[in-house]
Design a protein around this motif. Structure first.
Motif, PDB file in Angstrom:
ATOM      1  N   LYS A 116       0.829  -1.208   0.000  1.00 50.99           N
ATOM      2  CA  LYS A 116       0.000   0.000   0.000  1.00 50.99           C
ATOM      3  C   LYS A 116       0.867   1.265   0.000  1.00 50.99           C
ATOM      4  CE  LYS A 116      -3.647   2.262   2.655  1.00 50.99           C
ATOM      5  NZ  LYS A 116      -4.475   2.198   3.861  1.00 50.99           N
ATOM      6  N   GLN A 170       2.723   1.241  -7.653  1.00 53.17           N
ATOM      7  CA  GLN A 170       1.294   1.244  -8.000  1.00 53.17           C
ATOM      8  C   GLN A 170       1.060   2.063  -9.269  1.00 53.17           C
ATOM      9  OE1 GLN A 170      -1.264   2.305  -4.631  1.00 53.17           O
ATOM     10  NE2 GLN A 170       0.267   1.425  -3.271  1.00 53.17           N
ATOM     11  N   THR A 196      -0.592   0.597 -12.637  1.00 48.32           N
ATOM     12  CA  THR A 196      -1.824   1.207 -13.142  1.00 48.32           C
ATOM     13  C   THR A 196      -1.636   1.680 -14.583  1.00 48.32           C
ATOM     14  OG1 THR A 196      -2.455   1.874 -10.914  1.00 48.32           O
ATOM     15  CG2 THR A 196      -3.531   3.014 -12.725  1.00 48.32           C
ATOM     16  N   ASP A 202      -7.313  -1.970  -9.483  1.00 46.25           N
ATOM     17  CA  ASP A 202      -7.568  -2.319  -8.090  1.00 46.25           C
ATOM     18  C   ASP A 202      -9.057  -2.629  -7.953  1.00 46.25           C
ATOM     19  OD1 ASP A 202      -7.849  -2.514  -5.345  1.00 46.25           O
ATOM     20  OD2 ASP A 202      -6.997  -0.536  -4.921  1.00 46.25           O
ATOM     21  N   LYS A 203      -9.374  -3.888  -7.647  1.00 47.22           N
ATOM     22  CA  LYS A 203     -10.765  -4.297  -7.455  1.00 47.22           C
ATOM     23  C   LYS A 203     -11.144  -4.360  -5.982  1.00 47.22           C
ATOM     24  CE  LYS A 203     -11.061  -7.059 -11.703  1.00 47.22           C
ATOM     25  NZ  LYS A 203     -11.360  -8.410 -12.232  1.00 47.22           N
ATOM     26  N   ARG A 241      -7.507  -7.106  -0.710  1.00 50.25           N
ATOM     27  CA  ARG A 241      -6.341  -6.762   0.093  1.00 50.25           C
ATOM     28  C   ARG A 241      -5.749  -8.019   0.715  1.00 50.25           C
ATOM     29  NH1 ARG A 241      -7.211  -3.048  -2.598  1.00 50.25           N
ATOM     30  NH2 ARG A 241      -7.509  -0.881  -2.042  1.00 50.25           N
ATOM     31  N   GLN A 292      -1.301  -4.982   1.531  1.00 50.90           N
ATOM     32  CA  GLN A 292      -1.012  -5.049   0.109  1.00 50.90           C
ATOM     33  C   GLN A 292      -2.292  -4.938  -0.685  1.00 50.90           C
ATOM     34  OE1 GLN A 292       1.014  -8.886  -0.032  1.00 50.90           O
ATOM     35  NE2 GLN A 292       2.942  -7.800  -0.321  1.00 50.90           N
ATOM     36  N   LEU A 293      -2.210  -4.222  -1.802  1.00 55.46           N
ATOM     37  CA  LEU A 293      -3.312  -4.145  -2.760  1.00 55.46           C
ATOM     38  C   LEU A 293      -3.114  -5.287  -3.754  1.00 55.46           C
ATOM     39  CD1 LEU A 293      -2.743  -1.177  -1.683  1.00 55.46           C
ATOM     40  CD2 LEU A 293      -3.771  -0.418  -3.788  1.00 55.46           C
ATOM     41  N   LEU A 348      -3.764  -6.251  -7.393  1.00 59.62           N
ATOM     42  CA  LEU A 348      -4.105  -5.623  -8.659  1.00 59.62           C
ATOM     43  C   LEU A 348      -4.325  -6.700  -9.725  1.00 59.62           C
ATOM     44  CD1 LEU A 348      -1.604  -2.612  -8.683  1.00 59.62           C
ATOM     45  CD2 LEU A 348      -3.899  -2.759  -7.698  1.00 59.62           C
ATOM     46  N   HIS A 349      -5.185  -6.399 -10.690  1.00 56.22           N
ATOM     47  CA  HIS A 349      -5.632  -7.368 -11.694  1.00 56.22           C
ATOM     48  C   HIS A 349      -5.478  -6.808 -13.100  1.00 56.22           C
ATOM     49  CE1 HIS A 349      -8.165  -9.397  -8.521  1.00 56.22           C
ATOM     50  NE2 HIS A 349      -8.011  -8.210  -8.011  1.00 56.22           N
TER      51      HIS A 349
END
Length: 159
Positions: free
Chosen positions: A124, A130, A134, A140-141, A144, A152-153, A155-156
């Protein structure tokens, strides 16, 4: 002139390329060092190490993981987890990370044709990473996880 970037599967003959691999100060806590990640790959046959070459030099490293490791973060059994991703200190700031992420969907599809998504966990607090993810199309859906140094995020990116 931009450096040509090539992504290749790691083999045991490549170990010497990472014996002096260095990250920028402070990044050691954000990712696994290549030799440590390679050892984990040796023990877990669902982890596959890759080398990022620029100017014929090891510019970075990452692992793609399938199977149960993915399911710790996400329900999609067809997803591939990007982990232990790093760019060597001497190649940072030269666009290598962005170029690698552009090529990543082709690398994943070429090695794991069943895959329909790439996921990754990013700290994060690591706002710079990030931004790079991005910009490369990761979203980011709201999932966490808790990593070794905090939240932590997840990401997809659909592929």
């Amino acid at each position: 002139m931009e450096a040509v970037l090539e992504i290749v599967r790691y083999t045991s003959n490549d170990r010497h390329l990472f014996e002096n691999y260095q990250l920028k100060t402070g990044q050691e806590d954000l990712t696994a060092m290549p030799l440590d990640a390679i050892e984990q790959c040796r023990r877990d046959h669902n982890r596959y190490p890759f080398i990022i070459l620029a100017e014929m030099q090891p510019a970075g490293f990452f692992v793609l993981q399938k199977g149960n490791g993915v399911l710790e973060y996400h329900k999609n059994s067809k997803a591939i987890l990007l982990r232990a991703y790093s760019i060597a200190a001497s190649f940072q700031g030269r666009g290598v990370a962005g170029k690698m992420l552009e090529q990543l969907p082709l690398v994943v599809k070429g090695n794991f044709p069943f895959s329909d998504e790439i996921i990754l966990a990013v700290n994060k607090e690591n706002v710079a990473a990030q931004h790079v993810y991005t910009k490369a199309g990761f979203i980011d859906k709201g999932l966490r996880a808790v990593g070794k140094i905090g939240e932590q995020l997840i990401l997809h990116k659909m592929i």
